[in-house]
Design a protein around this motif. Sequence first.
Motif, PDB file in Angstrom:
ATOM      1  N   HIS A 174       0.858  -1.130   0.070  1.00  0.00           N
ATOM      2  CA  HIS A 174       0.020   0.049   0.249  1.00  0.00           C
ATOM      3  C   HIS A 174       1.016   1.365   0.111  1.00  0.00           C
ATOM      4  N   PRO A 175       0.542   2.191  -0.767  1.00  0.00           N
ATOM      5  CA  PRO A 175       1.402   3.474  -0.911  1.00  0.00           C
ATOM      6  C   PRO A 175       1.416   4.364   0.091  1.00  0.00           C
ATOM      7  N   MET A 176       0.565   4.312   1.101  1.00  0.00           N
ATOM      8  CA  MET A 176       0.278   5.052   2.244  1.00  0.00           C
ATOM      9  C   MET A 176       0.977   4.464   3.498  1.00  0.00           C
ATOM     10  N   VAL A 177       1.450   3.253   3.204  1.00  0.00           N
ATOM     11  CA  VAL A 177       2.031   2.662   4.608  1.00  0.00           C
ATOM     12  C   VAL A 177       3.736   2.758   4.549  1.00  0.00           C
ATOM     13  N   LEU A 178       4.233   3.089   5.591  1.00  0.00           N
ATOM     14  CA  LEU A 178       5.570   3.460   5.718  1.00  0.00           C
ATOM     15  C   LEU A 178       6.508   2.126   5.684  1.00  0.00           C
ATOM     16  N   LEU A 179       7.460   1.977   5.411  1.00  0.00           N
ATOM     17  CA  LEU A 179       8.322   0.668   5.091  1.00  0.00           C
ATOM     18  C   LEU A 179       9.144   0.806   6.234  1.00  0.00           C
ATOM     19  N   SER A 180       9.619   1.983   7.063  1.00  0.00           N
ATOM     20  CA  SER A 180      10.368   1.879   7.904  1.00  0.00           C
ATOM     21  C   SER A 180       9.582   2.435   8.988  1.00  0.00           C
ATOM     22  N   PRO A 181       9.353   1.961  10.293  1.00  0.00           N
ATOM     23  CA  PRO A 181       9.615   0.521  10.495  1.00  0.00           C
ATOM     24  C   PRO A 181       8.546  -0.124   9.447  1.00  0.00           C
ATOM     25  N   LYS A 182       9.068  -1.392   9.187  1.00  0.00           N
ATOM     26  CA  LYS A 182       8.153  -2.530   8.474  1.00  0.00           C
ATOM     27  C   LYS A 182       6.946  -2.782   9.131  1.00  0.00           C
ATOM     28  N   PRO A 183       5.847  -3.099   8.308  1.00  0.00           N
ATOM     29  CA  PRO A 183       4.611  -3.635   8.853  1.00  0.00           C
ATOM     30  C   PRO A 183       4.865  -4.836   9.829  1.00  0.00           C
ATOM     31  N   THR A 184       4.234  -5.057  10.760  1.00  0.00           N
ATOM     32  CA  THR A 184       4.110  -6.281  11.215  1.00  0.00           C
ATOM     33  C   THR A 184       2.943  -7.178  11.410  1.00  0.00           C
ATOM     34  N   VAL A 185       3.335  -8.285  11.706  1.00  0.00           N
ATOM     35  CA  VAL A 185       1.803  -9.334  11.724  1.00  0.00           C
ATOM     36  C   VAL A 185       1.919  -9.960  13.020  1.00  0.00           C
ATOM     37  N   LEU A 186       1.071 -10.036  13.684  1.00  0.00           N
ATOM     38  CA  LEU A 186       0.942 -10.971  14.729  1.00  0.00           C
ATOM     39  C   LEU A 186      -0.162 -11.663  15.171  1.00  0.00           C
ATOM     40  N   MET A 187       0.228 -13.019  15.494  1.00  0.00           N
ATOM     41  CA  MET A 187      -1.027 -14.139  15.526  1.00  0.00           C
ATOM     42  C   MET A 187      -1.549 -13.825  16.853  1.00  0.00           C
ATOM     43  N   THR A 188      -2.958 -13.495  16.821  1.00  0.00           N
ATOM     44  CA  THR A 188      -3.382 -13.158  18.274  1.00  0.00           C
ATOM     45  C   THR A 188      -4.222 -14.162  18.851  1.00  0.00           C
ATOM     46  N   GLY A 189      -4.394 -15.442  18.215  1.00  0.00           N
ATOM     47  CA  GLY A 189      -4.978 -16.274  19.009  1.00  0.00           C
ATOM     48  C   GLY A 189      -6.048 -17.519  17.907  1.00  0.00           C
ATOM     49  N   PHE A 190      -6.602 -18.280  18.467  1.00  0.00           N
ATOM     50  CA  PHE A 190      -7.423 -19.164  17.886  1.00  0.00           C
ATOM     51  C   PHE A 190      -8.841 -19.090  18.214  1.00  0.00           C
ATOM     52  N   ALA A 191      -9.494 -19.369  17.201  1.00  0.00           N
ATOM     53  CA  ALA A 191     -11.046 -19.447  17.649  1.00  0.00           C
ATOM     54  C   ALA A 191     -11.416 -20.979  17.222  1.00  0.00           C
ATOM     55  N   ALA A 192     -12.695 -21.215  16.806  1.00  0.00           N
ATOM     56  CA  ALA A 192     -13.004 -22.554  16.848  1.00  0.00           C
ATOM     57  C   ALA A 192     -12.485 -23.270  15.752  1.00  0.00           C
ATOM     58  N   ASP A 193     -12.660 -22.476  14.237  1.00  0.00           N
ATOM     59  CA  ASP A 193     -12.006 -22.836  13.118  1.00  0.00           C
ATOM     60  C   ASP A 193     -11.342 -21.982  12.576  1.00  0.00           C
ATOM     61  N   THR A 194     -10.509 -20.994  13.073  1.00  0.00           N
ATOM     62  CA  THR A 194      -9.735 -19.840  12.755  1.00  0.00           C
ATOM     63  C   THR A 194      -8.481 -19.597  13.585  1.00  0.00           C
ATOM     64  N   MET A 195      -7.578 -19.224  12.650  1.00  0.00           N
ATOM     65  CA  MET A 195      -6.327 -18.459  13.210  1.00  0.00           C
ATOM     66  C   MET A 195      -6.503 -16.933  13.097  1.00  0.00           C
ATOM     67  N   ASN A 196      -6.297 -16.151  14.033  1.00  0.00           N
ATOM     68  CA  ASN A 196      -6.531 -14.705  14.077  1.00  0.00           C
ATOM     69  C   ASN A 196      -5.321 -14.135  14.143  1.00  0.00           C
ATOM     70  N   PHE A 197      -5.166 -12.876  13.123  1.00  0.00           N
ATOM     71  CA  PHE A 197      -3.972 -12.284  12.924  1.00  0.00           C
ATOM     72  C   PHE A 197      -4.358 -10.799  13.138  1.00  0.00           C
ATOM     73  N   GLU A 198      -3.369  -9.994  13.346  1.00  0.00           N
ATOM     74  CA  GLU A 198      -3.377  -8.406  13.290  1.00  0.00           C
ATOM     75  C   GLU A 198      -2.195  -7.924  12.386  1.00  0.00           C
ATOM     76  N   VAL A 199      -2.529  -7.061  11.729  1.00  0.00           N
ATOM     77  CA  VAL A 199      -1.484  -6.297  10.767  1.00  0.00           C
ATOM     78  C   VAL A 199      -1.483  -5.074  11.244  1.00  0.00           C
ATOM     79  N   LYS A 200      -0.066  -4.559  11.880  1.00  0.00           N
ATOM     80  CA  LYS A 200       0.039  -3.323  12.188  1.00  0.00           C
ATOM     81  C   LYS A 200       1.194  -2.560  11.383  1.00  0.00           C
ATOM     82  N   ALA A 201       0.921  -1.210  10.986  1.00  0.00           N
ATOM     83  CA  ALA A 201       1.439  -0.566  10.323  1.00  0.00           C
ATOM     84  C   ALA A 201       1.387   0.869  10.518  1.00  0.00           C
ATOM     85  N   LEU A 202       2.568   1.395  10.200  1.00  0.00           N
ATOM     86  CA  LEU A 202       2.381   3.278  10.411  1.00  0.00           C
ATOM     87  C   LEU A 202       2.133   3.442   8.970  1.00  0.00           C
ATOM     88  N   VAL A 203       1.085   4.670   8.846  1.00  0.00           N
ATOM     89  CA  VAL A 203       0.561   5.262   7.682  1.00  0.00           C
ATOM     90  C   VAL A 203       1.159   6.730   7.561  1.00  0.00           C
TER      91      VAL A 203
END
Length: 78
Positions: free
Chosen positions: A11-40
């Motif tokens: 995405h052109p509005m996302v800063l690449l320094s620091p790089k975006p990070t992806v966190l696994m935030t947990g499990f649900a019944a049939d899913t794995m949950n993730f969160e993307v963090k990025a500076l804009v």
Amino acid sequence: MEILRAAAESHPMVLLSPKPTVLMTGFAADTMNFEVKALVRDINAGGSVRSDITVEVARRFNAAGIQSRNGLAPLPVA
């Protein structure tokens, strides 16, 4: 997790320094949950950037053959 990170970095509005990070935030019944963090470049664009990244993740998931738990593509993306 790489698909999520790449979608954010593309995405052109996302800063690449620091790089975006992806966190696994947990499990649900049939899913794995993730969160993307990025500076804009402009905090006022945060909502639209989040939406754009979500659509891009869906597009990349579709291209990679990743489906939701009910067997459908994550979003109908043109």
